[in-house]
Design an enzyme around this catalytic site. Structure first.
Site, PDB file in Angstrom:
ATOM      1  N   SER A 136      -1.273   0.315  -1.472  1.00 10.44           N
ATOM      2  CA  SER A 136      -0.544   1.547  -1.212  1.00 10.44           C
ATOM      3  C   SER A 136      -1.122   2.281   0.003  1.00 10.44           C
ATOM      4  O   SER A 136      -1.213   1.709   1.088  1.00 10.44           O
ATOM      5  CB  SER A 136      -0.551   2.406  -2.478  1.00 10.44           C
ATOM      6  OG  SER A 136       0.347   3.485  -2.373  1.00 10.44           O
ATOM      7  N   ASP A 270      10.500  -0.879  -4.857  1.00  7.98           N
ATOM      8  CA  ASP A 270       9.412   0.067  -4.624  1.00  7.98           C
ATOM      9  C   ASP A 270       9.958   1.337  -3.981  1.00  7.98           C
ATOM     10  O   ASP A 270      10.445   1.306  -2.849  1.00  7.98           O
ATOM     11  CB  ASP A 270       8.365  -0.584  -3.719  1.00  7.98           C
ATOM     12  CG  ASP A 270       7.069   0.206  -3.642  1.00  7.98           C
ATOM     13  OD1 ASP A 270       7.093   1.412  -3.931  1.00  7.98           O
ATOM     14  OD2 ASP A 270       6.039  -0.395  -3.288  1.00  7.98           O
ATOM     15  N   HIS A 299       4.873  -0.984  -8.135  1.00  2.76           N
ATOM     16  CA  HIS A 299       3.976  -0.481  -7.092  1.00  2.76           C
ATOM     17  C   HIS A 299       2.554  -0.314  -7.647  1.00  2.76           C
ATOM     18  O   HIS A 299       1.587  -0.734  -7.021  1.00  2.76           O
ATOM     19  CB  HIS A 299       4.520   0.858  -6.561  1.00  2.76           C
ATOM     20  CG  HIS A 299       3.728   1.431  -5.429  1.00  2.76           C
ATOM     21  ND1 HIS A 299       4.009   1.138  -4.100  1.00  2.76           N
ATOM     22  CD2 HIS A 299       2.659   2.273  -5.412  1.00  2.76           C
ATOM     23  CE1 HIS A 299       3.157   1.783  -3.325  1.00  2.76           C
ATOM     24  NE2 HIS A 299       2.324   2.477  -4.098  1.00  2.76           N
TER      25      HIS A 299
END
Length: 324
Positions: A136, A270, A299
């Site tokens: 991320s 996502d 995610h």
């Protein structure tokens, strides 16, 4: 390579000050100190995990254990929390009690980049090659690290569900930006009140929040109890607010300069980095190793798919490791 063993792997756990901020480090592997240049027994390669946000090392506990086993326990695997995202143990403050201000705004996005570079400088010999596995916002941090410290011996960077552009414009960003940038202070009081609950009640609340998952990693539940700390939440939300404002344009220059070292892994559903972002980066870098998830992983894969992700990564890196 072999599949990860089901036997639990011992972890070495440290709470340290890095850039003056409390930092939680989890280490798999026998090498606890990789900073001594004169040691002849140092490994040739370190796997270092750069977390997402919340940047709590505990979320990656199962992941690094599975990765270490999948690598035949040949290479150390470390995860370093973001500065100030962990609740320090009793007797340790969130910020080091010193007159020396090591880094201005260490809890901000730029500060977190410098925090990781400082950790490597102080804890890892410059002769050791690195595999950086980022998740991320950790992907943005990793690209910034490679940009600012080209001397790092990065063998590969694996960027999982990369939030490296247009975060505020993503579906989730459109929902979260007003909350993070204008209303985040309103969250502090309820978190403060909840912090007085017994640990068992906190764990029950976390289980309730994650009840929709078929299987949830137990370490995710214990780690999430950190989120009942006002100091942790304040630092987590502050960093997130900066993400919305600062992660705008993709750094295509750094990507181009390091393309052969990078593996991108995008999700199909996502809401932080939608498939449109995958399609566009794939078009801009047709020769890049840019993959789209075919397994429906979320995610926040650390909540329920750590072992599956670790197995995929060991497979992707097999050729690189055989050439060492």
């Amino acid at each position: 390579m072999r599949p990860g063993s089901e036997e639990p792997v011992p972890l070495h756990e440290e709470f340290i000050y890095c850039c003056g901020a409390a930092t939680h480090v989890l280490k798999c592997g026998p090498w606890k100190d990789l900073s001594k240049d004169e040691s002849k027994n140092l490994p040739r390669l370190l796997f270092m995990i750069i977390p997402g946000n919340p940047g709590l090392a505990g979320y990656y506990r199962t992941f690094i254990q599975a990765l270490y086993c999948g690598l035949n326990q040949q290479y150390p695997v470390w995860v370093v929390s973001h500065a100030g995202h962990c609740k320090p143990p009793s007797g340790m403050e969130m910020i080091e009690d010193t007159d020396i201000k090591e880094l201005e705004d260490v809890f901000g996005l730029n500060g977190q980049v410098e925090h990781k570079l400082n950790f490597l400088k102080k804890n890892v010999s410059k002769d050791i090659k690195l595999v950086l596995i980022a998740h991320s916002i950790g992907c943005y941090i990793t690209l910034e690290m490679m940009k600012r410290a080209s001397e790092l011996q990065v063998l590969r960077s694996v960027l999982l569900f990369p939030t490296i552009e247009r975060m505020a414009q993503s579906p989730q960003g459109k929902l979260m930006t007003p909350l993070l940038c204008k209303l985040r202070y309103a969250l502090y009081m309820p978190v403060y009140l909840l912090s007085f609950l017994p640990e068992g009640v906190k764990a029950s609340l976390v289980r309730f929040a994650l009840r929709g998952m078929k299987t949830c990693d137990e370490s995710s539940i214990t780690t999430s109890i950190n989120l009942f700390s006002v100091d942790c939440i304040a630092n987590i939300l502050y960093m997130a607010s900066q993400e919305m404002m600062k992660v705008v344009e993709r750094d295509s220059t750094t990507i181009k300069q390091n393309l052969k070292k990078l593996i991108f892994y995008y999700g199909t559903g996502d809401s932080w980095c939608p498939q449109q972002y995958y399609d566009e980066i794939k078009m801009d870098f047709p020769d890049g190793d840019i993959r789209l998830c075919e397994k429906g992983l979320r995610h926040a894969f650390v909540l329920d798919a750590s072992k599956e992700m670790a197995a995929m990564i060991t497979d992707w890196l097999q050729d690189d490791l055989t050439k060492l």
